[in-house]
Motif scaffolding. Sequence first.
Motif, PDB file in Angstrom:
ATOM      1  N   ALA A   8      -4.592  -0.370   4.581  1.00  0.00           N
ATOM      2  CA  ALA A   8      -3.449  -0.314   5.505  1.00  0.00           C
ATOM      3  C   ALA A   8      -2.198  -0.877   4.842  1.00  0.00           C
ATOM      4  CB  ALA A   8      -3.775  -1.077   6.786  1.00  0.00           C
ATOM      5  N   ASP A   9      -2.345  -1.964   4.081  1.00  0.00           N
ATOM      6  CA  ASP A   9      -1.216  -2.562   3.367  1.00  0.00           C
ATOM      7  C   ASP A   9      -0.673  -1.599   2.313  1.00  0.00           C
ATOM      8  OD1 ASP A   9       0.564  -4.737   2.662  1.00  0.00           O
ATOM      9  OD2 ASP A   9      -0.672  -4.965   0.843  1.00  0.00           O
ATOM     10  N   VAL A  10      -1.563  -0.962   1.559  1.00  0.00           N
ATOM     11  CA  VAL A  10      -1.151   0.015   0.538  1.00  0.00           C
ATOM     12  C   VAL A  10      -0.409   1.168   1.199  1.00  0.00           C
ATOM     13  CG1 VAL A  10      -2.037   1.753  -1.094  1.00  0.00           C
ATOM     14  CG2 VAL A  10      -2.953  -0.575  -1.126  1.00  0.00           C
ATOM     15  N   MET A  11      -0.931   1.661   2.313  1.00  0.00           N
ATOM     16  CA  MET A  11      -0.288   2.765   3.021  1.00  0.00           C
ATOM     17  C   MET A  11       1.070   2.361   3.582  1.00  0.00           C
ATOM     18  SD  MET A  11      -3.600   4.476   4.860  1.00  0.00           S
ATOM     19  CE  MET A  11      -2.628   5.677   5.766  1.00  0.00           C
ATOM     20  N   ASP A  12       1.168   1.151   4.122  1.00  0.00           N
ATOM     21  CA  ASP A  12       2.449   0.670   4.655  1.00  0.00           C
ATOM     22  C   ASP A  12       3.501   0.607   3.558  1.00  0.00           C
ATOM     23  OD1 ASP A  12       1.459   0.456   7.214  1.00  0.00           O
ATOM     24  OD2 ASP A  12       1.121  -1.716   7.099  1.00  0.00           O
ATOM     25  N   ARG A  13       3.118   0.064   2.388  1.00  0.00           N
ATOM     26  CA  ARG A  13       4.074  -0.031   1.278  1.00  0.00           C
ATOM     27  C   ARG A  13       4.485   1.355   0.798  1.00  0.00           C
ATOM     28  NH1 ARG A  13       1.377  -3.403  -3.000  1.00  0.00           N
ATOM     29  NH2 ARG A  13      -0.483  -2.860  -1.855  1.00  0.00           N
ATOM     30  N   GLU A  18       8.216   1.583  -1.005  1.00  0.00           N
ATOM     31  CA  GLU A  18       8.351   0.400  -1.859  1.00  0.00           C
ATOM     32  C   GLU A  18       7.592   0.525  -3.166  1.00  0.00           C
ATOM     33  OE1 GLU A  18       7.097  -3.016   0.310  1.00  0.00           O
ATOM     34  OE2 GLU A  18       8.664  -2.817   1.810  1.00  0.00           O
ATOM     35  N   ILE A  19       6.412   1.134  -3.099  1.00  0.00           N
ATOM     36  CA  ILE A  19       5.568   1.116  -4.292  1.00  0.00           C
ATOM     37  C   ILE A  19       4.633   2.321  -4.289  1.00  0.00           C
ATOM     38  CG2 ILE A  19       3.748  -0.301  -3.271  1.00  0.00           C
ATOM     39  CD1 ILE A  19       3.627  -1.739  -6.031  1.00  0.00           C
ATOM     40  N   LEU A  20       4.416   2.831  -5.465  1.00  0.00           N
ATOM     41  CA  LEU A  20       3.446   3.884  -5.693  1.00  0.00           C
ATOM     42  C   LEU A  20       2.179   3.178  -6.180  1.00  0.00           C
ATOM     43  CD1 LEU A  20       4.158   7.218  -6.648  1.00  0.00           C
ATOM     44  CD2 LEU A  20       2.907   6.164  -8.506  1.00  0.00           C
ATOM     45  N   THR A  21       1.055   3.439  -5.566  1.00  0.00           N
ATOM     46  CA  THR A  21      -0.178   2.753  -5.937  1.00  0.00           C
ATOM     47  C   THR A  21      -1.111   3.717  -6.651  1.00  0.00           C
ATOM     48  OG1 THR A  21       0.015   1.286  -4.030  1.00  0.00           O
ATOM     49  CG2 THR A  21      -2.143   1.433  -5.072  1.00  0.00           C
ATOM     50  N   ILE A  22      -1.527   3.354  -7.854  1.00  0.00           N
ATOM     51  CA  ILE A  22      -2.472   4.160  -8.616  1.00  0.00           C
ATOM     52  C   ILE A  22      -3.865   3.585  -8.397  1.00  0.00           C
ATOM     53  CG2 ILE A  22      -3.172   4.907 -10.918  1.00  0.00           C
ATOM     54  CD1 ILE A  22      -0.190   4.663 -11.714  1.00  0.00           C
ATOM     55  N   LEU A  23      -4.776   4.436  -7.942  1.00  0.00           N
ATOM     56  CA  LEU A  23      -6.147   4.019  -7.700  1.00  0.00           C
ATOM     57  C   LEU A  23      -6.980   4.318  -8.946  1.00  0.00           C
ATOM     58  CD1 LEU A  23      -6.577   5.486  -4.105  1.00  0.00           C
ATOM     59  CD2 LEU A  23      -5.811   3.203  -4.767  1.00  0.00           C
ATOM     60  N   THR A  24      -7.803   3.366  -9.318  1.00  0.00           N
ATOM     61  CA  THR A  24      -8.637   3.541 -10.503  1.00  0.00           C
ATOM     62  C   THR A  24     -10.105   3.395 -10.141  1.00  0.00           C
ATOM     63  OG1 THR A  24      -8.531   1.197 -11.074  1.00  0.00           O
ATOM     64  CG2 THR A  24      -6.837   2.611 -12.018  1.00  0.00           C
ATOM     65  N   ARG A  25     -10.935   3.965 -10.989  1.00  0.00           N
ATOM     66  CA  ARG A  25     -12.385   3.802 -10.861  1.00  0.00           C
ATOM     67  C   ARG A  25     -12.924   3.593 -12.264  1.00  0.00           C
ATOM     68  NH1 ARG A  25     -15.804   7.971  -7.460  1.00  0.00           N
ATOM     69  NH2 ARG A  25     -13.792   8.948  -7.641  1.00  0.00           N
ATOM     70  N   ARG A  26     -13.569   2.474 -12.451  1.00  0.00           N
ATOM     71  CA  ARG A  26     -14.097   2.094 -13.761  1.00  0.00           C
ATOM     72  C   ARG A  26     -13.016   2.151 -14.837  1.00  0.00           C
ATOM     73  NH1 ARG A  26     -17.554   6.086 -12.372  1.00  0.00           N
ATOM     74  NH2 ARG A  26     -19.126   5.418 -10.912  1.00  0.00           N
ATOM     75  N   THR A  34       1.156   7.612  -2.261  1.00  0.00           N
ATOM     76  CA  THR A  34       2.618   7.614  -2.176  1.00  0.00           C
ATOM     77  C   THR A  34       3.039   8.067  -0.788  1.00  0.00           C
ATOM     78  OG1 THR A  34       4.648   8.326  -3.301  1.00  0.00           O
ATOM     79  CG2 THR A  34       2.941   9.979  -3.026  1.00  0.00           C
ATOM     80  N   ASP A  35       4.287   7.909  -0.487  1.00  0.00           N
ATOM     81  CA  ASP A  35       4.855   8.345   0.783  1.00  0.00           C
ATOM     82  C   ASP A  35       4.754   9.865   0.898  1.00  0.00           C
ATOM     83  OD1 ASP A  35       6.589   7.951   3.198  1.00  0.00           O
ATOM     84  OD2 ASP A  35       7.961   9.146   1.978  1.00  0.00           O
TER      85      ASP A  35
END
Length: 84
Positions: A8-13, A18-26, A34-35
């Motif tokens: 929820a925090d990542v989605m709100d940002r 405010e910020i683009l979040t890159i999700l990683t796995r291993r 992103t918005d």
Amino acid sequence: MTSARHLADVMDRAHRGEILTILTRRGKQEAVVTDIDAYQRLREVAEHAEDAWLNRLADEAESEGLEGAVSLEEMAASLRAHHA
């Protein structure tokens, strides 16, 4: 922080731009949060770039007088199927 709360925090940002979040796995980048407006703008830019590229290919093929050429629509459908 719970994972649902963190999401929820990542989605709100992202929504606030405010910020683009890159999700990683291993350790490998796999997705981006992103918005939605930013995503739609990126899709539009990508579609315009693809259209311009397809038009250039069609113009080149036409100027070369290639036999057995396909229509722009057939070429686009083939490329989209290949990238799907």
